[in-house]
Design an enzyme around this catalytic site. Structure first.
Site, short mmCIF file in Angstrom:
data_model
loop_
_atom_site.label_atom_id
_atom_site.label_comp_id
_atom_site.label_asym_id
_atom_site.label_seq_id
_atom_site.Cartn_x
_atom_site.Cartn_y
_atom_site.Cartn_z
N CYS A 82 -1.45 0.76 7.39
CA CYS A 82 -2.89 0.48 7.47
C CYS A 82 -3.27 -0.76 6.65
O CYS A 82 -3.39 -1.86 7.20
CB CYS A 82 -3.72 1.68 7.02
SG CYS A 82 -3.48 3.16 8.04
N ARG A 83 -3.44 -0.60 5.35
CA ARG A 83 -4.00 -1.67 4.54
C ARG A 83 -3.09 -2.89 4.39
O ARG A 83 -3.54 -4.03 4.59
CB ARG A 83 -4.38 -1.13 3.15
CG ARG A 83 -5.52 -0.15 3.20
CD ARG A 83 -5.63 0.64 1.90
NE ARG A 83 -4.50 1.55 1.73
CZ ARG A 83 -4.30 2.31 0.69
NH1 ARG A 83 -5.15 2.25 -0.33
NH2 ARG A 83 -3.27 3.13 0.64
N SER A 84 -1.83 -2.66 3.99
CA SER A 84 -1.00 -3.85 3.71
C SER A 84 -0.61 -4.64 4.96
O SER A 84 -0.58 -5.88 4.88
CB SER A 84 0.23 -3.50 2.85
OG SER A 84 1.08 -2.60 3.49
N ASP A 102 -8.14 3.96 0.83
CA ASP A 102 -7.20 4.40 1.86
C ASP A 102 -7.99 4.88 3.08
O ASP A 102 -8.74 5.85 2.99
CB ASP A 102 -6.36 5.54 1.27
CG ASP A 102 -5.30 6.05 2.23
OD1 ASP A 102 -5.35 5.69 3.42
OD2 ASP A 102 -4.42 6.79 1.78
N ASN A 104 2.29 1.42 4.40
CA ASN A 104 2.58 0.17 5.11
C ASN A 104 2.26 0.25 6.61
O ASN A 104 2.91 -0.39 7.44
CB ASN A 104 4.04 -0.28 4.88
CG ASN A 104 4.34 -1.72 5.31
OD1 ASN A 104 5.44 -2.03 5.74
ND2 ASN A 104 3.37 -2.61 5.19
N CYS A 129 0.86 -1.19 0.00
CA CYS A 129 0.00 0.00 0.00
C CYS A 129 0.89 1.23 0.00
O CYS A 129 2.07 1.14 -0.39
CB CYS A 129 -0.97 -0.02 1.18
SG CYS A 129 -0.19 0.02 2.80
P1 4NP Z 1 -1.82 2.83 4.07
O1 4NP Z 1 -2.46 4.18 4.65
O2 4NP Z 1 -1.24 3.15 2.72
O3 4NP Z 1 -2.98 1.91 3.99
O4 4NP Z 1 -0.75 2.38 5.07
C1 4NP Z 1 -1.76 5.39 4.74
C2 4NP Z 1 -0.85 5.58 5.76
C3 4NP Z 1 -0.20 6.80 5.87
C4 4NP Z 1 -0.46 7.81 4.97
C5 4NP Z 1 -1.38 7.60 3.94
C6 4NP Z 1 -2.03 6.39 3.83
N1 4NP Z 1 0.21 9.04 5.10
O5 4NP Z 1 -0.11 9.97 4.30
O6 4NP Z 1 1.05 9.22 5.98
#
Ligand code: 4NP
Length: 159
Positions: free
Chosen positions: A13-15, A122, A11, A8
């Site tokens: 949240c989703r992954s 997201d 790294n 993702c």
């Molecule tokens: P992820 O979510 O891609 O599912 O881990 C996010 C985590 C952090 C951010 C964006 C999305 N960020 O902008 O810091």
């Protein structure tokens, strides 16, 4: 050994949720000696950090701990090592495709059967409900991926 990498943006949240959910699915199927699972982010914002507290509490409600996971950034070498490189959304997919040798990169939700949604949204800037939605999508796709890997392991033609 079949190697699976979930990717993702951050790294956190989703992954890592996908990693924890799929690890649980693989363990329940008794395939942990045959499948290696990891996750990474296309960006380096959260290297070394544990998963977001909302991601941790969402999987914990389903009996899955992801507290020990730590953020890392995807690297070109990953595309050589992993058999499945599974992106959460189109942006992650496009970023991965910029790396050399990215033929095996695809969207994780291609394996889902209960939804026609192609992207795991997201959840970072939303509330806890977004994480529940992410969980449901990941759980669906995890079952489809298990079926695909079972076919590979038995020598049948993968989808
Ligand atoms: P992820 O979510 O891609 O599912 O881990 C996010 C985590 C952090 C951010 C964006 C999305 N960020 O902008 O810091």
């Amino acid at each position: 050994m079949i190697k699976v990498l979930f990717v993702c943006l951050g790294n956190i949240c989703r992954s890592p949720m996908a990693e924890g959910i799929f690890r649980d699915v693989i363990e329940k199927a008794g395939l942990e000696q045959q499948v290696m699972i990891d996750s990474a982010g296309t960006h380096g914002y959260h290297i070394g950090e544990p998963p977001d507290a909302r991601a941790q509490s969402t999987t914990a409600r389903h009996g899955i701990s992801i507290a020990d996971l730590r953020g890392r950034q995807v690297e070109a070498e990953d595309l050589k090592r992993f058999d499945y490189v599974l992106a959460m959304d189109e942006e992650n997919l496009a970023n991965l495709r910029r790396l050399p040798g990215s033929a095996q990169v695809r969207l994780f939700l291609e394996f889902a059967c209960a939804t026609s949604t192609r992207e795991v949204p997201d959840p970072y800037y939303g509330g806890l409900g977004g994480f529940d939605r992410v969980y449901d999508l990941l759980e669906d796709a995890a079952q489809g991926l298990l079926a695909d890997i079972r076919q590979r392991l038995t020598g049948a033609k993968p989808t």
